[in-house]
Design a protein around this motif. Structure first.
Motif, PDB file in Angstrom:
ATOM      1  N   MET A  83     -23.584  97.522  49.040  1.00  0.00           N
ATOM      2  CA  MET A  83     -25.056  98.247  49.811  1.00  0.00           C
ATOM      3  C   MET A  83     -25.854  96.357  49.476  1.00  0.00           C
ATOM      4  SD  MET A  83     -24.795 100.787  51.708  1.00  0.00           S
ATOM      5  CE  MET A  83     -24.322 102.881  51.167  1.00  0.00           C
ATOM      6  N   GLY A  84     -26.255  96.753  51.371  1.00  0.00           N
ATOM      7  CA  GLY A  84     -27.695  95.435  51.316  1.00  0.00           C
ATOM      8  C   GLY A  84     -28.968  95.023  50.638  1.00  0.00           C
ATOM      9  N   ALA A  85     -28.901  96.493  49.772  1.00  0.00           N
ATOM     10  CA  ALA A  85     -30.366  97.107  49.061  1.00  0.00           C
ATOM     11  C   ALA A  85     -30.640  96.184  47.742  1.00  0.00           C
ATOM     12  CB  ALA A  85     -30.622  98.006  48.767  1.00  0.00           C
ATOM     13  N   CYS A  86     -29.426  95.922  47.292  1.00  0.00           N
ATOM     14  CA  CYS A  86     -28.445  95.214  46.168  1.00  0.00           C
ATOM     15  C   CYS A  86     -27.154  94.160  45.725  1.00  0.00           C
ATOM     16  CB  CYS A  86     -29.799  95.770  44.366  1.00  0.00           C
ATOM     17  SG  CYS A  86     -29.204  95.122  43.240  1.00  0.00           S
ATOM     18  N   LEU A  87     -27.599  93.154  46.692  1.00  0.00           N
ATOM     19  CA  LEU A  87     -26.272  92.894  46.848  1.00  0.00           C
ATOM     20  C   LEU A  87     -26.098  91.449  46.105  1.00  0.00           C
ATOM     21  CD1 LEU A  87     -24.498  92.528  49.892  1.00  0.00           C
ATOM     22  CD2 LEU A  87     -24.413  90.836  49.298  1.00  0.00           C
ATOM     23  N   TRP A  88     -24.475  91.218  45.325  1.00  0.00           N
ATOM     24  CA  TRP A  88     -25.217  90.138  45.069  1.00  0.00           C
ATOM     25  C   TRP A  88     -23.468  89.001  44.959  1.00  0.00           C
ATOM     26  CZ3 TRP A  88     -26.919  87.170  39.215  1.00  0.00           C
ATOM     27  CH2 TRP A  88     -26.053  86.238  38.769  1.00  0.00           C
ATOM     28  N   VAL A  89     -24.428  87.660  45.338  1.00  0.00           N
ATOM     29  CA  VAL A  89     -23.173  86.834  46.168  1.00  0.00           C
ATOM     30  C   VAL A  89     -23.529  84.725  45.453  1.00  0.00           C
ATOM     31  CG1 VAL A  89     -24.279  86.487  47.963  1.00  0.00           C
ATOM     32  CG2 VAL A  89     -22.035  86.164  48.728  1.00  0.00           C
ATOM     33  N   PRO A  90     -22.096  84.686  45.152  1.00  0.00           N
ATOM     34  CA  PRO A  90     -22.686  83.581  45.166  1.00  0.00           C
ATOM     35  C   PRO A  90     -23.521  82.452  46.233  1.00  0.00           C
ATOM     36  CG  PRO A  90     -20.271  83.772  44.270  1.00  0.00           C
ATOM     37  CD  PRO A  90     -20.716  85.168  45.270  1.00  0.00           C
ATOM     38  N   ARG A  91     -23.420  81.084  46.367  1.00  0.00           N
ATOM     39  CA  ARG A  91     -24.466  80.754  47.898  1.00  0.00           C
ATOM     40  C   ARG A  91     -23.128  79.590  48.214  1.00  0.00           C
ATOM     41  NH1 ARG A  91     -27.543  76.417  48.264  1.00  0.00           N
ATOM     42  NH2 ARG A  91     -27.440  75.998  46.393  1.00  0.00           N
ATOM     43  N   THR A  92     -21.558  79.803  47.682  1.00  0.00           N
ATOM     44  CA  THR A  92     -21.026  79.040  48.301  1.00  0.00           C
ATOM     45  C   THR A  92     -19.607  80.116  48.822  1.00  0.00           C
ATOM     46  OG1 THR A  92     -19.215  79.033  45.972  1.00  0.00           O
ATOM     47  CG2 THR A  92     -20.372  76.920  46.184  1.00  0.00           C
ATOM     48  N   LEU A  93     -19.596  81.340  47.769  1.00  0.00           N
ATOM     49  CA  LEU A  93     -19.437  82.264  49.506  1.00  0.00           C
ATOM     50  C   LEU A  93     -20.425  82.637  50.548  1.00  0.00           C
ATOM     51  CD1 LEU A  93     -16.851  84.230  49.771  1.00  0.00           C
ATOM     52  CD2 LEU A  93     -17.659  85.508  47.887  1.00  0.00           C
ATOM     53  N   TRP A  94     -21.667  82.910  50.002  1.00  0.00           N
ATOM     54  CA  TRP A  94     -22.295  83.044  52.100  1.00  0.00           C
ATOM     55  C   TRP A  94     -22.028  82.238  52.609  1.00  0.00           C
ATOM     56  CZ3 TRP A  94     -25.831  86.328  53.196  1.00  0.00           C
ATOM     57  CH2 TRP A  94     -26.955  86.330  53.989  1.00  0.00           C
ATOM     58  N   LEU A  95     -22.311  80.824  51.734  1.00  0.00           N
ATOM     59  CA  LEU A  95     -21.796  79.696  53.386  1.00  0.00           C
ATOM     60  C   LEU A  95     -20.251  79.661  53.996  1.00  0.00           C
ATOM     61  CD1 LEU A  95     -22.936  76.238  51.751  1.00  0.00           C
ATOM     62  CD2 LEU A  95     -24.747  77.833  53.122  1.00  0.00           C
ATOM     63  N   GLU A  96     -19.642  80.325  52.779  1.00  0.00           N
ATOM     64  CA  GLU A  96     -18.495  80.636  53.281  1.00  0.00           C
ATOM     65  C   GLU A  96     -18.022  81.025  54.631  1.00  0.00           C
ATOM     66  OE1 GLU A  96     -13.323  81.568  52.096  1.00  0.00           O
ATOM     67  OE2 GLU A  96     -14.951  80.790  49.896  1.00  0.00           O
ATOM     68  N   LEU A  97     -18.580  82.499  53.806  1.00  0.00           N
ATOM     69  CA  LEU A  97     -18.520  83.276  54.906  1.00  0.00           C
ATOM     70  C   LEU A  97     -19.646  83.563  56.109  1.00  0.00           C
ATOM     71  CD1 LEU A  97     -18.242  86.345  52.617  1.00  0.00           C
ATOM     72  CD2 LEU A  97     -16.280  84.809  53.924  1.00  0.00           C
ATOM     73  N   GLY A  98     -19.734  82.708  56.052  1.00  0.00           N
ATOM     74  CA  GLY A  98     -21.128  82.064  57.679  1.00  0.00           C
ATOM     75  C   GLY A  98     -22.540  83.262  56.813  1.00  0.00           C
ATOM     76  N   GLY A  99     -23.179  83.602  56.624  1.00  0.00           N
ATOM     77  CA  GLY A  99     -23.948  84.807  56.728  1.00  0.00           C
ATOM     78  C   GLY A  99     -23.653  86.463  57.104  1.00  0.00           C
ATOM     79  N   PHE A 100     -24.913  86.374  57.647  1.00  0.00           N
ATOM     80  CA  PHE A 100     -25.416  87.852  58.225  1.00  0.00           C
ATOM     81  C   PHE A 100     -24.743  87.351  59.725  1.00  0.00           C
ATOM     82  CE2 PHE A 100     -27.891  90.002  54.825  1.00  0.00           C
ATOM     83  CZ  PHE A 100     -26.301  90.632  54.365  1.00  0.00           C
ATOM     84  N   PRO A 101     -24.315  88.012  60.571  1.00  0.00           N
ATOM     85  CA  PRO A 101     -24.555  87.624  61.671  1.00  0.00           C
ATOM     86  C   PRO A 101     -25.453  88.348  62.690  1.00  0.00           C
ATOM     87  CG  PRO A 101     -22.304  89.119  61.727  1.00  0.00           C
ATOM     88  CD  PRO A 101     -23.310  88.912  60.180  1.00  0.00           C
ATOM     89  N   GLU A 102     -26.902  87.911  63.290  1.00  0.00           N
ATOM     90  CA  GLU A 102     -27.982  87.506  63.679  1.00  0.00           C
ATOM     91  C   GLU A 102     -28.441  88.405  64.918  1.00  0.00           C
ATOM     92  OE1 GLU A 102     -30.048  83.615  63.515  1.00  0.00           O
ATOM     93  OE2 GLU A 102     -29.647  83.820  61.281  1.00  0.00           O
ATOM     94  N   TRP A 103     -27.108  88.754  65.501  1.00  0.00           N
ATOM     95  CA  TRP A 103     -27.237  90.096  66.630  1.00  0.00           C
ATOM     96  C   TRP A 103     -26.840  90.651  66.334  1.00  0.00           C
ATOM     97  CZ3 TRP A 103     -21.697  91.279  67.500  1.00  0.00           C
ATOM     98  CH2 TRP A 103     -20.881  90.253  66.539  1.00  0.00           C
ATOM     99  N   PHE A 104     -26.978  91.234  65.286  1.00  0.00           N
ATOM    100  CA  PHE A 104     -26.436  92.616  64.446  1.00  0.00           C
ATOM    101  C   PHE A 104     -27.798  93.119  64.162  1.00  0.00           C
ATOM    102  CE2 PHE A 104     -22.595  93.450  61.953  1.00  0.00           C
ATOM    103  CZ  PHE A 104     -21.450  93.528  62.978  1.00  0.00           C
ATOM    104  N   GLY A 105     -29.093  92.453  64.043  1.00  0.00           N
ATOM    105  CA  GLY A 105     -30.741  93.155  63.620  1.00  0.00           C
ATOM    106  C   GLY A 105     -30.468  93.389  62.327  1.00  0.00           C
ATOM    107  N   SER A 106     -30.480  94.263  62.149  1.00  0.00           N
ATOM    108  CA  SER A 106     -30.621  94.818  60.972  1.00  0.00           C
ATOM    109  C   SER A 106     -28.845  96.455  60.894  1.00  0.00           C
ATOM    110  CB  SER A 106     -31.783  95.471  60.714  1.00  0.00           C
ATOM    111  OG  SER A 106     -32.739  94.672  60.784  1.00  0.00           O
ATOM    112  N   ILE A 107     -29.041  96.450  59.473  1.00  0.00           N
ATOM    113  CA  ILE A 107     -28.295  97.357  59.412  1.00  0.00           C
ATOM    114  C   ILE A 107     -26.345  97.292  59.921  1.00  0.00           C
ATOM    115  CG2 ILE A 107     -27.495 100.466  60.383  1.00  0.00           C
ATOM    116  CD1 ILE A 107     -30.327 100.400  59.180  1.00  0.00           C
ATOM    117  N   GLY A 108     -25.803  97.404  59.304  1.00  0.00           N
ATOM    118  CA  GLY A 108     -24.095  96.813  59.029  1.00  0.00           C
ATOM    119  C   GLY A 108     -23.629  95.917  58.160  1.00  0.00           C
ATOM    120  N   GLU A 109     -24.774  95.693  57.894  1.00  0.00           N
ATOM    121  CA  GLU A 109     -24.553  93.144  58.388  1.00  0.00           C
ATOM    122  C   GLU A 109     -23.761  93.335  56.819  1.00  0.00           C
ATOM    123  OE1 GLU A 109     -28.413  95.160  56.001  1.00  0.00           O
ATOM    124  OE2 GLU A 109     -27.939  94.475  58.038  1.00  0.00           O
TER     125      GLU A 109
END
Length: 344
Positions: A163-189
């Motif tokens: 769950m995104g309520a407590c989610l651990w991710v290496p910063r390099t992996l976050w950058l590789e994946l492109g973060g959250f799609p901003e057009w999702f808004g909230s929920i499901g990211e």
């Protein structure tokens, strides 16, 4: 505030907290971060999403070492976390809800596991109900329609999502994946990020020890069982149905998508019709279900482009992707156990 830890010039962990009207919970959240065991160098970033309850001023005055990003407008969970991640300096990011509070050894537990794996991975720890103390999940498995199925087996590490309520991710992996799609808004990211990570060959693991307390639904409303009934909100349910459909379109291997998308759409519309009949009101259909296909159509170009990108770098087989899936639809289990949801 402990400046030697939160104000470190070289943080190992950047704790990113999205806040919206969190006056009742933010102190508990921040205290839990500041009282972590292990002397881990951290920084705390908070994105305030145009709160109207004075919580931004409270954070600014009471926690001067927190890096507070104040938004002039409410932009949603995805943009809030993307903004914090862009400014973070830590090797690892911990995305934390303002209505969540870490166990004292949570960061140490996550860091030890991340270093042990020695490869990029999304990690989570057990989630407990803040009101009752009951275990909610140790990560989640997934049903065929991408509904999270709570895992309560501490011996199982590989899960479909944490769950995104407590989610651990290496910063390099976050950058590789492109973060959250901003057009999702909230929920499901969180579902999106975990599915995308797994497709790219990265692990999504839940650790069976430590944990965090979560006031489920405090930050967004609904999404929990109360007195034996599932309670949710129209907005939460609408975003959930829409964004789960987006994730399916983006991440399901082609064979899965062709087999399950028509069934998904049919069951969604059947569910909407039945809820409208049971509630004797068209509101559920009009607010939650009717906008689904128009939303997919509006986003079709973005969905196609992002799907091509994701599927083009897929590193696992469909069989491997299906590893954390379970065949029984979770909504059906919840319906049998709790009856139709109460939607407010």
């Amino acid at each position: 505030m402990n400046r030697s830890r939160a104000g470190s010039d070289e943080p190992i962990v950047s704790v990113c907290i999205a806040n919206f009207n969190g006056m009742d919970v933010i102190d508990d959240c921040l205290r839990s971060v500041l009282q972590q065991e292990g002397d881990i160098p951290i920084e705390i970033l908070i994105h305030d999403d145009a709160s109207s309850d004075g919580s931004a001023a409270h954070i600014r005055n009471e926690y001067p070492d927190v890096r507070l990003i104040e938004s002039a407008e409410n932009v949603g969970f995805c943009i809030a976390n993307n903004r914090m991640a862009a400014e973070a300096n830590g090797k690892y990011l911990l995305l934390l809800n303002n209505d969540a509070a870490l166990f004292p050894d949570a960061l140490k537990t996550l860091l030890v596991e991340a270093e042990r794996l020695a490869r990029p991975a999304i990690l989570g720890v057990p989630q407990y109900n803040a009101e009752t103390g009951e275990l909610i999940d140790i990560g989640s498995l997934l049903d065929p329609f991408l509904n999270p199925v709570p895992n309560k087996d501490p011996g199982r590490s590989a899960v479909g999502m944490v769950m995104g309520a407590c989610l651990w991710v290496p910063r390099t992996l976050w950058l590789e994946l492109g973060g959250f799609p901003e057009w999702f808004g909230s929920i499901g990211e969180d579902l999106y990020l975990c599915c995308r990570a797994r497709l790219a060959g990265h692990r999504v693991n839940a650790i069976g020890t430590s944990g965090y307390r979560h006031h489920v639904g405090q930050s967004f409303g609904g999404g929990k069982v109360r007195q034996g009934k599932l309670v949710t909100t129209y907005r939460r349910r609408a975003l959930s149905e829409r964004n789960r459909t987006f994730v399916m379109l983006l991440t399901y291997p082609t064979s899965m998508l062709l087999a399950l998308l028509p069934l998904h759409i049919a069951t969604i519309f059947l569910e909407g019709a039945l809820l409208a009949l049971i509630k004797r009101s068209p509101s559920a259909w009009l607010v939650i279900y009717a906008p689904l296909l128009p939303a997919v159509w509006r986003e079709r170009e973005r969905l196609v482009a992002l799907r091509n990108e994701i599927q083009g770098i897929k590193e696992i087989t469909t069989r491997s992707f299906l590893g954390p899936f379970r065949g029984m639809p979770w909504k059906l289990e919840m319906l049998v156990k709790h009856g139709p949801p109460e939607i407010k």
